[in-house]
Design a protein around this motif. Structure first.
Motif, short mmCIF file in Angstrom:
data_model
loop_
_atom_site.label_atom_id
_atom_site.label_comp_id
_atom_site.label_asym_id
_atom_site.label_seq_id
_atom_site.Cartn_x
_atom_site.Cartn_y
_atom_site.Cartn_z
N ASP A 1 -0.65 -8.48 -9.42
CA ASP A 1 -1.70 -8.75 -8.44
C ASP A 1 -1.26 -8.46 -7.01
O ASP A 1 -2.10 -8.29 -6.13
CB ASP A 1 -2.17 -10.21 -8.54
CG ASP A 1 -3.05 -10.42 -9.76
OD1 ASP A 1 -3.41 -9.43 -10.41
OD2 ASP A 1 -3.36 -11.58 -10.08
N ILE A 2 0.05 -8.46 -6.79
CA ILE A 2 0.51 -8.15 -5.43
C ILE A 2 1.22 -6.79 -5.41
O ILE A 2 1.97 -6.48 -4.49
CB ILE A 2 1.42 -9.27 -4.85
CG1 ILE A 2 2.57 -9.61 -5.80
CG2 ILE A 2 0.61 -10.51 -4.53
CD1 ILE A 2 3.59 -10.55 -5.18
N HIS B 1 -4.55 -0.42 5.27
CA HIS B 1 -3.19 -0.65 4.76
C HIS B 1 -2.31 0.60 4.84
O HIS B 1 -1.20 0.60 4.32
CB HIS B 1 -3.26 -1.14 3.31
CG HIS B 1 -3.63 -2.59 3.21
ND1 HIS B 1 -2.69 -3.58 3.08
CD2 HIS B 1 -4.83 -3.21 3.27
CE1 HIS B 1 -3.31 -4.75 3.05
NE2 HIS B 1 -4.60 -4.56 3.16
N LEU C 1 1.51 -2.93 -0.33
CA LEU C 1 0.23 -3.23 -0.98
C LEU C 1 0.08 -4.70 -1.36
O LEU C 1 -0.83 -5.06 -2.11
CB LEU C 1 0.08 -2.36 -2.24
CG LEU C 1 0.32 -0.87 -2.08
CD1 LEU C 1 0.28 -0.17 -3.43
CD2 LEU C 1 -0.74 -0.26 -1.17
N MET C 2 0.97 -5.56 -0.84
CA MET C 2 1.01 -6.94 -1.35
C MET C 2 -0.27 -7.73 -1.09
O MET C 2 -0.63 -8.58 -1.89
CB MET C 2 2.22 -7.67 -0.79
CG MET C 2 3.49 -7.18 -1.47
SD MET C 2 4.97 -8.00 -0.91
CE MET C 2 4.95 -9.47 -1.91
N THR C 3 -0.95 -7.47 0.01
CA THR C 3 -2.18 -8.24 0.28
C THR C 3 -3.44 -7.43 -0.03
O THR C 3 -4.54 -7.87 0.27
CB THR C 3 -2.21 -8.71 1.75
OG1 THR C 3 -1.95 -7.59 2.58
CG2 THR C 3 -1.20 -9.79 2.02
N LEU C 4 -3.23 -6.27 -0.65
CA LEU C 4 -4.36 -5.37 -0.90
C LEU C 4 -5.39 -6.00 -1.83
O LEU C 4 -6.59 -5.97 -1.56
CB LEU C 4 -3.82 -4.07 -1.52
CG LEU C 4 -4.77 -2.90 -1.58
CD1 LEU C 4 -5.00 -2.35 -0.19
CD2 LEU C 4 -4.21 -1.80 -2.46
N LYS C 5 -4.90 -6.58 -2.94
CA LYS C 5 -5.83 -7.09 -3.95
C LYS C 5 -6.70 -8.21 -3.38
O LYS C 5 -7.88 -8.31 -3.71
CB LYS C 5 -5.08 -7.57 -5.18
CG LYS C 5 -6.05 -7.86 -6.30
CD LYS C 5 -5.48 -8.06 -7.63
CE LYS C 5 -6.63 -8.34 -8.58
NZ LYS C 5 -6.19 -8.79 -9.86
N LYS C 6 -6.06 -9.05 -2.53
CA LYS C 6 -6.81 -10.16 -1.94
C LYS C 6 -8.01 -9.64 -1.17
O LYS C 6 -9.11 -10.18 -1.26
CB LYS C 6 -5.87 -10.93 -1.00
CG LYS C 6 -6.12 -12.40 -0.99
CD LYS C 6 -4.99 -13.16 -0.39
CE LYS C 6 -5.00 -13.10 1.11
NZ LYS C 6 -4.06 -14.04 1.73
#
Lengths: 145, 145
Positions: free
Chosen positions: A60-61, B83, B98-103
């Motif tokens: 997810d991250i 991003h 990309l760590m906060t992409l899904k959020k």
């Protein structure tokens, strides 16, 4: 006078011998200075100001479960089957007798990690201003650098 | 003799023509993946058409769902741009990029879900969930390749 000199020489040689034995007995695991480490990220937590930290899946991250810390090349690189070759530059690396402390930054993010040179345990933070990801894992010398 | 020379020349021309054609084909083929890689979001016009077929939409539903999907694509592309993800650069995204992409993508997906719920039947909604899950996997694959 000669006796004192001989005694000094004897003590000097003894100290040198003890030091050499000590160096030889140091475990090889984290002995090499610039040896790359391979780290498995076991858990990730997401922390925001609005809510308590919560566990998140690595998928997810978009984070690889395996990363290589290459101190010589000053990069961290993803090494998972489906996520390979993504890198992050290591800006700083401080090596204490017990830990590797590394840190860096990229666009809108700052990160740091501490790896125990004795146990291999790792904790890391990736901070993006409004979100902080806390990572836990374990590192070992990379067998195929 | 003249016939033989003429035949040789025409064979030579054929060879030149064949080489030119082959080179043009090779050039065309090499440009096709680049053109296809302009967007990593699995909501291209042809992909939307496939989803529309899978959802078995009637004439009233079709324009509404298509417009929701197209808006999701636009929103998604702006998130990727924010991003710093640029598939045309040929560079892989950074390890922590990309760590906060899904959020952020989740907010678009939640909006899209709420909108399609107004239009789709429960059976179609289940198919939409499947399409979403497949799309998420495809997006991950395209981002990390």
């Amino acid at each position: 006078m000669r006796q004192t000199m001989m005694r000094g020489l004897f003590y000097g040689l003894s100290v040198a011998a003890v030091m050499m034995i000590g160096v030889a007995l140091t475990p090889p695991a984290f002995a090499a200075d610039e040896e790359p480490l391979i780290c498995s990220i076991i858990e990730a937590r997401e922390c925001t100001p609005d809510s308590p930290c919560r566990k998140v899946k690595l998928t997810d991250i978009f984070l690889a479960p395996l990363v290589v810390l290459d101190f010589a090349k000053k990069i961290i690189v993803s090494a998972a089957m489906d996520d390979r070759g993504r890198t992050e530059k290591i800006t700083g690396h401080v090596k204490t007798p017990d830990e590797h402390i590394i840190y860096g930054h990229s666009d809108h993010k700052a990160w740091n990690a501490v790896v125990s040179r004795k146990s291999g345990s790792m904790t890391a933070n990736v901070n993006s201003g409004d979100t902080n990801h806390v990572l836990f894992g374990n590192c070992a010398p990379h067998a195929y650098p | 003799m003249a016939y033989w020379i003429e035949a040789r020349r025409s064979r030579g021309l054929n060879r030149v023509t064949r080489t030119v054609l082959l080179c043009s084909f090779a050039l065309l083929v090499s440009f096709v993946p680049a053109a296809a890689a302009t967007s990593v979001i699995p909501l291209s016009d042809s992909e939307i058409n496939q989803y529309v077929k899978r959802l078995n939409l009637n004439q009233n539903q079709k324009p509404a769902v298509t417009s929701i999907m197209k808006r999701s694509r636009t929103e998604g592309e702006s998130i990727l741009k924010k991003h710093g993800v640029n598939p045309q650069s040929g560079k892989k995204p950074g390890l922590f990029q990309l760590m906060t992409l899904k959020k952020e993508f989740n907010s678009v997906v939640q909006w899209a879900r709420a909108e399609v719920e107004k239009v789709l039947t429960p059976v179609q909604l289940r198919e939409f969930e499947k399409i979403y899950a497949e799309g998420a996997a495809l997006l991950r694959q395209r981002l990390l390749k």
